[in-house]
Scaffold this active site. Structure first.
Site, PDB file in Angstrom:
ATOM      1  N   ARG A  18     -10.242   8.996  13.307  1.00 22.48           N
ATOM      2  CA  ARG A  18      -9.438   9.592  12.355  1.00 22.48           C
ATOM      3  C   ARG A  18     -10.053  10.665  11.485  1.00 22.48           C
ATOM      4  NH1 ARG A  18      -8.691   8.399   6.585  1.00 22.48           N
ATOM      5  NH2 ARG A  18     -10.371   6.849   7.080  1.00 22.48           N
ATOM      6  N   GLY A  34      -9.491  11.246  -1.124  1.00 19.76           N
ATOM      7  CA  GLY A  34      -8.329  12.198  -1.186  1.00 19.76           C
ATOM      8  C   GLY A  34      -7.507  12.161  -0.156  1.00 19.76           C
ATOM      9  N   ALA A  61      -9.312   3.758  -1.769  1.00 21.15           N
ATOM     10  CA  ALA A  61      -9.329   4.995  -1.119  1.00 21.15           C
ATOM     11  C   ALA A  61     -10.017   5.955  -1.981  1.00 21.15           C
ATOM     12  CB  ALA A  61      -7.991   5.723  -0.820  1.00 21.15           C
ATOM     13  N   GLN A  62     -11.112   6.532  -1.767  1.00 19.90           N
ATOM     14  CA  GLN A  62     -11.704   7.315  -2.873  1.00 19.90           C
ATOM     15  C   GLN A  62     -11.448   8.997  -2.328  1.00 19.90           C
ATOM     16  OE1 GLN A  62     -16.004   6.518  -2.834  1.00 19.90           O
ATOM     17  NE2 GLN A  62     -15.527   4.582  -3.511  1.00 19.90           N
ATOM     18  N   GLU A  66     -14.396  17.222   3.717  1.00 18.90           N
ATOM     19  CA  GLU A  66     -14.955  16.061   3.960  1.00 18.90           C
ATOM     20  C   GLU A  66     -15.256  16.326   5.513  1.00 18.90           C
ATOM     21  OE1 GLU A  66     -13.395  12.186   2.948  1.00 18.90           O
ATOM     22  OE2 GLU A  66     -12.112  13.202   1.531  1.00 18.90           O
ATOM     23  N   HIS A  89     -14.427   0.534   8.530  1.00 16.11           N
ATOM     24  CA  HIS A  89     -13.527   1.006   7.407  1.00 16.11           C
ATOM     25  C   HIS A  89     -12.062   1.311   8.017  1.00 16.11           C
ATOM     26  CE1 HIS A  89     -13.020   3.876   4.127  1.00 16.11           C
ATOM     27  NE2 HIS A  89     -12.513   4.917   5.153  1.00 16.11           N
ATOM     28  N   SER A 115      -5.368   9.485   6.135  1.00 16.86           N
ATOM     29  CA  SER A 115      -4.534   8.455   6.219  1.00 16.86           C
ATOM     30  C   SER A 115      -3.850   8.502   4.900  1.00 16.86           C
ATOM     31  CB  SER A 115      -5.417   7.010   6.138  1.00 16.86           C
ATOM     32  OG  SER A 115      -6.412   7.191   5.234  1.00 16.86           O
ATOM     33  N   LEU A 116      -4.085   8.404   3.901  1.00 18.71           N
ATOM     34  CA  LEU A 116      -3.027   8.552   2.698  1.00 18.71           C
ATOM     35  C   LEU A 116      -1.765   9.449   3.082  1.00 18.71           C
ATOM     36  CD1 LEU A 116      -5.224   8.556  -0.576  1.00 18.71           C
ATOM     37  CD2 LEU A 116      -4.033   6.888   0.239  1.00 18.71           C
ATOM     38  N   GLY A 150       0.660  -1.132  -0.207  1.00 21.38           N
ATOM     39  CA  GLY A 150       0.046   0.023   0.000  1.00 21.38           C
ATOM     40  C   GLY A 150       0.971   1.361   0.157  1.00 21.38           C
ATOM     41  N   VAL A 151       0.176   2.434   0.190  1.00 19.72           N
ATOM     42  CA  VAL A 151       0.915   3.584   0.144  1.00 19.72           C
ATOM     43  C   VAL A 151       1.995   3.797   1.025  1.00 19.72           C
ATOM     44  CG1 VAL A 151      -1.036   4.731   1.831  1.00 19.72           C
ATOM     45  CG2 VAL A 151       0.744   6.203   0.431  1.00 19.72           C
ATOM     46  N   ALA A 152       2.020   3.160   2.354  1.00 17.20           N
ATOM     47  CA  ALA A 152       3.150   3.390   3.326  1.00 17.20           C
ATOM     48  C   ALA A 152       4.212   2.439   3.054  1.00 17.20           C
ATOM     49  CB  ALA A 152       2.497   3.063   4.674  1.00 17.20           C
ATOM     50  N   HIS A 187     -17.524   3.636   8.537  1.00 13.66           N
ATOM     51  CA  HIS A 187     -17.736   4.750   7.488  1.00 13.66           C
ATOM     52  C   HIS A 187     -19.263   4.955   7.488  1.00 13.66           C
ATOM     53  CE1 HIS A 187     -17.945   7.438   3.934  1.00 13.66           C
ATOM     54  NE2 HIS A 187     -16.663   7.418   4.052  1.00 13.66           N
ATOM     55  N   ARG A 197     -16.757  11.902  11.379  1.00 13.44           N
ATOM     56  CA  ARG A 197     -17.139  10.665  10.902  1.00 13.44           C
ATOM     57  C   ARG A 197     -17.687   9.563  12.017  1.00 13.44           C
ATOM     58  NH1 ARG A 197     -13.278   8.168   6.775  1.00 13.44           N
ATOM     59  NH2 ARG A 197     -13.753   9.608   5.546  1.00 13.44           N
TER      60      ARG A 197
HETATM   61  C1  SIN Z   1     -14.078   8.748   1.952  1.00 13.40           C
HETATM   62  O1  SIN Z   1     -13.797   8.934   0.908  1.00 13.40           O
HETATM   63  O2  SIN Z   1     -14.910   9.099   2.369  1.00 13.40           O
HETATM   64  C2  SIN Z   1     -13.104   7.832   2.716  1.00 13.40           C
HETATM   65  C3  SIN Z   1     -11.909   8.679   2.827  1.00 13.40           C
HETATM   66  C4  SIN Z   1     -11.266   8.244   4.117  1.00 13.40           C
HETATM   67  O3  SIN Z   1     -11.485   7.440   4.691  1.00 13.40           O
HETATM   68  O4  SIN Z   1     -10.375   9.168   4.439  1.00 13.40           O
END
Ligand code: SIN
Length: 546
Positions: free
Chosen positions: A386, A53, A50-51, A122, A351, A391-392, A17-19, A238, A287
């Protein structure tokens, strides 16, 4: 059974993954011999899904009055009193540099007509600071960029190798990794530094946004190697996961929070707004607040619809929705839903694990030579909940830092000689006997008793069931490895959840419904005792890894 094969490296990275990829690339650029292993294919991690951003405040590209300081403040508020302020400040301060570096190696984020980056909002953010790619395919673009860089550097990625256990010296330092392939063949990777970047634990539950690989592997590997975990009781659900029936299980399609960022509203079965009067940020509350409000609304429903609510995005119109949210649009279309004309049925699902392996902000654990980064790690950034799209960013920042920490530890001569790894005999790698729970039972009980809304009775039933449902046996397949990881991660999580006698962030207890700052504004650490059992949780010293 064939005898294990052997390989050696300066750094073994577990996860693509990214990390993990960020760490591997950074370490390789700085001259370390790196081996990356993954139990699946290189593209099968969580990052791709991941959607929304990457939350970041870039110089010259932000709302009036926005700043890294405000991003820090929003993160602290979302974390419900449990973030470590220093960790938040230092990780977020490195965000702009990390995103700029990613763009420099080819990541294409969405831009506006003037060439500046498009930004959305968000939950929990007080400004438009979430940059995105491909509309709602940010993770896929991050992953594409990193994998392309990995190919260019000719990084060695060993696919279909499940991490079974961390090799250690007699003194307890990390010295490599035992892996197991899909044919049941074991391998020994000797290395003085091992970095866990295994992602999350969503498959503790019946329904999750996470792909199949998210089985808590890194938590279990770290615990068995002598590391500590903390904040495990805070599992983020989520709020808007596409609802396709009460019996739908496994990975469920996410409906990104950015849809609410573009004005969509949560309504119940009667069309009444769910978030009215709940929080000043309304539908864009943090969230944990939104998910808990949905669960309360469902519990209060007078008959009728009681297992999902709706996300009304009809104001966006079909063309706009499809262009801005192509991934969500495709998932809705596959389920026979037209978001232009119909509110989207949604329900909360597991999530993100806000806690994890206790590390410094450089990814060091308390075990010499063992590092962790990304969702598997607990740096203190997320606290009890979080902040969206942090997270990204954390994966990029801490992944690179962990690689530099490993390099510095090499240079300082504090790492172990991997030839001293304890591998008793050729077949020793297969002799790991651990508790393995039946997965469907574990997921059903976790969903019932350790999701949003917990109490002492339910957690007690869950702890007893876990003890009964698992048997101690040798690990022979990837599925064994995963089920053993789920088993241990669930026990650690339940231990912390039983101990925390309050509600805070993602940990909602019916029997202790309010936060108790005096007693509980502190993180709980879980570790294994000398017999390998989960010890009672204890309080984490601030800023510590022990
Ligand atoms: C989302 O796009 O709602 C999730 C993004 C996230 O978990 O930070």
């Amino acid at each position: 059974m064939s005898s294990p094969w052997e390989a050696a490296a300066d750094l073994v990275v577990v996860g693509t993954g990214v990390a993990g990829l960020t760490a591997a690339l950074e370490a390789s650029r700085r001259g370390l011999r790196v081996l990356v292993v993954t139990k699946a294919g290189a593209r099968d991690g969580n990052t791709r899904w991941a959607q929304g951003g990457v939350a970041v405040v870039l110089p010259g590209e932000h709302d009036d009055g926005d700043s890294v300081r405000r991003h820090i403040d929003d993160t602290l508020v979302a974390g419900a009193g449990l973030c470590e302020a220093d960790a938040v400040a230092t990780v977020l301060a490195d965000g702009p540099g990390a995103v700029t570096a990613l763009r420099r190696v080819g990541a294409r984020f969405d831009t506006l007509a003037d060439g500046l980056l498009a930004r959305t909002r968000e939950g929990g953010h007080s400004a438009f600071r979430v940059v995105h790619a491909g509309g709602d395919a940010t993770g896929a673009e991050v992953e594409r960029t990193l994998l392309a860089s990995a190919r260019n550097r000719e990084l060695t990625v060993l696919e279909r190798q499940a991490a079974v256990r961390i090799l250690r010296t007699p003194e307890g330092a990390a010295a490599g990794l035992v892996v197991l392939d899909d044919d049941g063949t074991f391998g020994i990777l000797r290395a003085p530094a091992v970095l866990l970047a295994t992602g999350g634990l969503g498959h503790l539950y019946q329904s999750t946004t996470n792909p199949d690989v998210a089985t808590g592997d890194g938590i279990a590997l770290a615990l068995r190697a002598g590391a500590t975990v903390a904040d495990l009781e805070f599992v983020q659900f989520h709020p808007t996961v596409l609802y396709t029936g009460h019996d739908a299980t496994g990975r469920r399609p996410l409906v990104t929070e950015a849809v609410r960022g573009e004005g969509a509203v949560l309504v119940d079965g009667a069309g009444a707004p769910v978030m009215a009067g709940v929080h000043p940020l309304g539908d864009l509350a943090p969230r944990d607040v939104v998910s808990a409000a949905i669960i309360r609304r469902l519990a209060d429903a007078p008959g009728g619809v009681d297992d999902h609510v709706f996300l009304d995005a009809t104001h966006l119109g079909g063309q706009m929705f499809q262009a801005r949210f192509p991934t969500v649009y495709a998932a809705c279309a596959a389920a026979g839903i037209d978001p232009a004309t119909q509110p989207i049925p949604v329900a909360p699902a597991a999530h993100f694990g806000c806690g994890g392996v206790v590390t410094t902000v450089d990814g060091r654990t308390r075990v010499p030579g063992l590092y962790a980064a990304g969702e598997v790690a607990r740096t203190g950034l997320h606290g009890a909940n979080r902040l969206a799209s942090n997270s990204l960013l954390e994966g990029l920042v801490v992944g690179a830092r962990a690689a530099r920490a490993a390099l510095a530890d090499h240079a300082a001569g504090v790492l172990a000689d991997p030839r001293r790894a304890e591998v008793e005999d050729a077949d020793a790698s297969s002799s790991l006997s651990v508790a393995v729970a039946e997965r469907p039972t574990l997921q059903r009980m976790m969903s019932r008793y350790a999701a949003i809304g917990r109490d002492a009775d339910g957690l007690g039933v869950l702890a007893d069931t876990l003890a009964e449902a698992s048997t101690v046996r040798p690990v022979r397949t990837r599925e064994d490895v995963e089920n053993a990881a789920l088993d241990l991660t669930a026990r650690a999580l339940v231990t912390a959840a039983q101990e925390r006698l309050e509600s805070r962030g993602c940990h909602v207890r019916h029997d202790y419904p309010v936060p108790d700052d005096l007693q509980w504004r502190r993180s709980l650490v879980v570790e294994l005792d000398e017999s390998g059992q989960v010890a009672p949780a204890r309080v984490l010293a601030l800023g510590g890894v022990a």
